[in-house]
Design a protein around this motif. Structure first.
Motif, short mmCIF file in Angstrom:
data_model
loop_
_atom_site.label_atom_id
_atom_site.label_comp_id
_atom_site.label_asym_id
_atom_site.label_seq_id
_atom_site.Cartn_x
_atom_site.Cartn_y
_atom_site.Cartn_z
N VAL A 69 0.82 -1.21 0.00
CA VAL A 69 0.00 0.00 0.00
C VAL A 69 0.85 1.27 0.00
CG1 VAL A 69 -1.94 -1.15 1.14
CG2 VAL A 69 -0.29 0.12 2.51
N ASP A 70 2.18 1.09 -0.16
CA ASP A 70 3.04 2.24 -0.42
C ASP A 70 3.07 3.22 0.74
OD1 ASP A 70 4.64 2.62 -2.52
OD2 ASP A 70 3.10 3.35 -3.89
N CYS A 71 3.26 2.71 1.93
CA CYS A 71 3.29 3.58 3.09
C CYS A 71 4.40 4.61 2.97
CB CYS A 71 3.54 2.76 4.36
SG CYS A 71 2.13 1.76 4.83
N ILE A 72 5.54 4.16 2.53
CA ILE A 72 6.74 5.00 2.45
C ILE A 72 7.21 5.03 1.01
CG2 ILE A 72 9.10 5.26 3.30
CD1 ILE A 72 7.09 5.33 5.52
N ASP A 73 7.46 6.21 0.50
CA ASP A 73 7.91 6.28 -0.89
C ASP A 73 9.42 6.08 -1.01
OD1 ASP A 73 9.20 8.65 -0.28
OD2 ASP A 73 7.49 9.86 -0.89
N ASP A 74 9.94 6.27 -2.21
CA ASP A 74 11.35 5.98 -2.46
C ASP A 74 12.29 6.91 -1.71
OD1 ASP A 74 10.46 4.04 -4.17
OD2 ASP A 74 10.60 5.31 -5.96
N GLU A 75 11.81 8.07 -1.33
CA GLU A 75 12.64 9.02 -0.60
C GLU A 75 13.00 8.50 0.78
OE1 GLU A 75 13.41 12.25 -1.98
OE2 GLU A 75 12.71 11.09 -3.71
N GLY A 76 12.22 7.57 1.29
CA GLY A 76 12.48 7.06 2.62
C GLY A 76 11.56 7.69 3.66
N LEU A 77 11.63 7.13 4.85
CA LEU A 77 10.76 7.56 5.94
C LEU A 77 11.05 9.00 6.37
CD1 LEU A 77 8.72 6.93 8.20
CD2 LEU A 77 10.59 5.88 9.47
N PHE A 78 12.32 9.34 6.39
CA PHE A 78 12.71 10.67 6.86
C PHE A 78 12.80 11.63 5.68
CE2 PHE A 78 14.14 7.72 10.08
CZ PHE A 78 13.69 8.33 11.23
N HIS A 79 12.51 12.86 5.98
CA HIS A 79 12.36 13.86 4.94
C HIS A 79 13.42 14.94 5.10
CE1 HIS A 79 10.45 16.37 2.05
NE2 HIS A 79 10.01 17.26 2.91
N PHE A 80 14.24 15.10 4.08
CA PHE A 80 15.22 16.18 4.10
C PHE A 80 14.65 17.41 3.42
CE2 PHE A 80 17.93 12.46 4.55
CZ PHE A 80 18.83 12.88 5.51
#
Lengths: 145, 145
Positions: A82-93
């Motif tokens: 269900v795509d909880c986390i996208d390719d960028e990863g859990l943490f956001h820069f």
DNA sequence: AAAGTTGTAACTAATTTTGTTTCAACTTTC
DNA sequence: GAAAGTTGAAACAAAATTAGTTACAACTTT
């Protein structure tokens, strides 16, 4: 910040398919009734689970079925489906650090590995638990020991 | 879904305070320049870090300082300070499950412990890494071995 | 007193998440 | 083969969250 409710809804849906699948046709409408989530959203989630090879659905005939044994489906499989986390990863820069600043230029790289490790810790825990366990717990609560 | 960038911005800010703190006054304006984040947001983050006892700031005089040693500040402390995850937890349950359905009535309870365990795995990993490590890595990249 | 800074509130903009409407395509049953 | 019920999907709307902006009072230092 919270992980999309589609994840817990997906677990709910899969549990219903297992618990009620023997007795009746588990349609998106029925699942909408049990979850309280709009039937179209249910069909979207079912579509993602189908793409991941977790359930089988067919146009017209109605009723979703599991495509795998309960103990072959981990919470991680659902989380990925269900795509909880996208390719960028859990943490956001933040997008615009100042490259003229030595810290701004390098902090991303300095943190990256450690944040990936944290995300992996989460995901490994999800990998270690199967739908079979969740359904067993649910049945225990419903029907007693 | 991603954890608010305030978390990585906070790490960036704290790293700057350590790296540049000896040479200059590290104001919210300077930090805005290095992070690329609006100065008011920077001040909000600094306020949260101050409430958590991680930094010291004062009106008027300008310039933030660390309130603790680098190795006494974990990524978890920062994560808690900037409120990445609210009291509901990392995972989000849909609000309106059908209490007349045995699955709808019980699935929350059946999943809850396992999801908490996953969240704890993430948080334990964050607890195990200190700002000292991140800053050391950043300095290594900037100034070489 | 002037200049520069923090703290905070109120508002705006952008993005993401969830819900809704609509309808073509398909299956089963009568 | 027509009717009823269902899925799949697109297009749109609403709600919630996140980030940015404006404005200004309170404070410090010079």
């Amino acid at each position: 910040m919270q992980i999309t409710s589609k994840f817990t809804v997906a677990v709910h849906i899969l549990t219903c398919i297992d618990v009620f699948g023997g007795q009746m046709r588990v349609t998106s409408d029925f699942l909408s009734g049990s979850t309280g989530v709009n039937a179209v959203i249910v069909r979207n989630v079912l579509g993602q689970l189908r793409n991941a090879g977790i359930v089988e659905t067919r146009q017209g005939s109605g009723g979703a079925h599991l495509a795998k044994a309960l103990d072959e489906i981990t919470l991680y499989d659902i989380y990925k489906a269900v795509d909880c986390i996208d390719d960028e990863g859990l943490f956001h820069f933040h997008e615009n650090p100042n490259v003229d600043c030595p810290v701004g230029r390098n902090i991303h790289k300095a943190m990256d590995g450690r944040l990936k490790a944290a995300q992996e810790a989460l995901e490994n825990e999800l990998k270690s638990t199967t739908l079979a366990q969740v359904v067993a717990d649910t049945r225990k609560i419903i029907y007693g020991e």
